[in-house]
Design a protein around this motif. Structure first.
Motif, short mmCIF file in Angstrom:
data_model
loop_
_atom_site.label_atom_id
_atom_site.label_comp_id
_atom_site.label_asym_id
_atom_site.label_seq_id
_atom_site.Cartn_x
_atom_site.Cartn_y
_atom_site.Cartn_z
N HIS A 27 36.39 2.79 -10.85
CA HIS A 27 35.31 3.24 -11.74
C HIS A 27 34.12 2.28 -11.64
N GLN A 29 31.83 1.48 -13.66
CA GLN A 29 31.58 0.67 -14.85
C GLN A 29 32.43 -0.59 -14.86
N THR A 30 33.62 -0.52 -14.26
CA THR A 30 34.47 -1.71 -14.16
C THR A 30 33.77 -2.78 -13.35
N ARG A 243 26.96 6.70 -23.37
CA ARG A 243 27.18 7.16 -21.99
C ARG A 243 27.29 8.68 -21.88
N PHE A 276 37.73 -0.47 -22.98
CA PHE A 276 37.26 -0.38 -21.60
C PHE A 276 38.36 0.16 -20.68
N PHE A 279 37.98 3.73 -19.09
CA PHE A 279 37.38 4.11 -17.81
C PHE A 279 38.45 4.56 -16.83
N ARG A 283 39.66 8.73 -15.60
CA ARG A 283 39.81 9.19 -14.21
C ARG A 283 41.23 9.63 -13.91
#
Length: 351
Positions: A27, A29-30, A243, A276, A279, A283
């Motif tokens: 991801h 954002q990671t 987001r 977090f 994320f 997926r």
């Protein structure tokens, strides 16, 4: 046979864990959080016009770039020593969004500097200096106080004339008042709501007695719905919507976006997962079910995250009702519904 079953469950758990970890690491954002930490949100929020500035009087800060995640990373890389741009807050974390802030000599000052601290004791106080923010951060940590709550309270004190916006030294003097236990210090230490009542300030950014975090709800309206309706009060971790691929200034559709986010966040809290972690679960959502099945040996159903989230919210609201909260508490401060927020001139107008 029982031992074989346990081994099979352990193997399946590890397989689900691997699938989840791969999804999380893939991801984008990671990667962003590993590079810049939560401070990556500074420029994003400033771009939306929702960065708390000078007592929530503006949504953009002219010195935002100086306190951004990009500036923080560059500064820490240049200083070296004990500075770390990324490290894990707990063993096994693969995101590593934490950091270690070091002074000019490379000696550690505080760990970590988070976006919320930058927003509430930085831009909210008109302070555009990461070193000053780090010193304030350390003082509040040492006192065992929350940087969101005290940052908001200091903003209220600035409105009352007890400090100057942009003057880090005057902020430090008020924190020293807290440390010494003076009457003014005890007022500020009680948080923004108490400070507003005692100092006679109307523009106090709180919901259910809790300070609003570093996303102005007039510019990011779905998060405003979360602040108003969440059992936890003005808590961005209860359902941040920044987001979501929507027009954040349009009041339409914000309640649905907030509700979905609140349900998911309550689910993650119930699982004991860092938000977090979402994320990766976003997926590979099937891994939540697989991990629970392998760990506990029962089928949690098709939508365990949402089922847990809904149940948790119902329990929390029942607790609040018993504690005396009612529908009158599920709203933002009245001044946010009438006072336009520069640069967009937005007010909070979600019905």
């Amino acid at each position: 046979q029982e031992r074989l079953g346990v081994l099979l469950l352990c193997g399946a758990f590890r397989a689900a864990q691997k699938k989840y970890t791969q999804a999380l690491l893939a991801h984008p954002q990671t990667t962003t959080y590993a590079e810049y930490g939560t401070a990556a949100m500074v420029m994003m929020c400033d771009g939306f016009g929702g960065l708390p500035t000078r007592g929530f009087s503006s949504g953009t800060f002219e010195q935002a770039e100086k306190i951004s995640g990009e500036a923080l990373r560059e500064l820490l890389l240049a200083r070296g020593g004990e500075a770390e741009t990324t490290h894990a807050c707990m063993a096994g974390c693969v995101i590593r969004c934490s950091n270690c802030f070091a002074g000019p000599s490379g000696e550690r000052v505080v760990s970590p500097i988070e976006y919320e601290t930058i927003g509430l004791v930085g831009s909210n106080l008109g302070i555009g200096d990461l070193d000053a923010i780090a010193r304030i951060n350390w003082e509040l940590n040492d006192l065992g106080l929350d940087s969101i709550e005290i940052g908001a309270a200091l903003g209220v004190a600035a409105q009352a004339g007890w400090m100057e916006f942009g003057d880090a030294q005057s902020a430090m003097r008020l924190i020293d008042e807290i440390r010494r236990g003076t009457p003014l210090g005890r007022v500020i230490a009680q948080g923004a709501a108490v400070a507003g009542r005692v100092l006679g300030i109307r523009r106090v950014p709180v919901v259910k007695g809790q300070a609003i975090s570093a996303y102005d709800p007039r510019a990011i309206k779905g998060t405003g719905v979360t602040y108003a309706t969440s059992p936890q009060g003005a808590d961005h971790t209860a359902g941040l919507t920044i987001r979501a691929k929507i027009n954040h200034l349009d009041p339409q559709g914000q309640t649905e976006v907030s509700l979905k986010s609140q349900i998911n966040m309550a689910g993650y809290d119930t699982l004991g997962a860092c938000i977090f972690a979402g994320f990766g679960f976003a997926r590979a959502p099937v891994t939540i079910r697989e991990l629970l099945q392998c760990r506990y040996g029962w089928d949690p159903g098709e939508s365990p995250l949402q089922d847990l989230g809904r149940e948790t919210l119902r329990l929390e609201r029942a607790f609040n009702t018993a504690a005396g909260f009612g529908t009158a508490d599920d709203r933002l401060p009245e001044w946010m519904t009438t006072e336009p927020l520069p640069p967009h001139g937005a007010v909070f107008d979600v019905p």
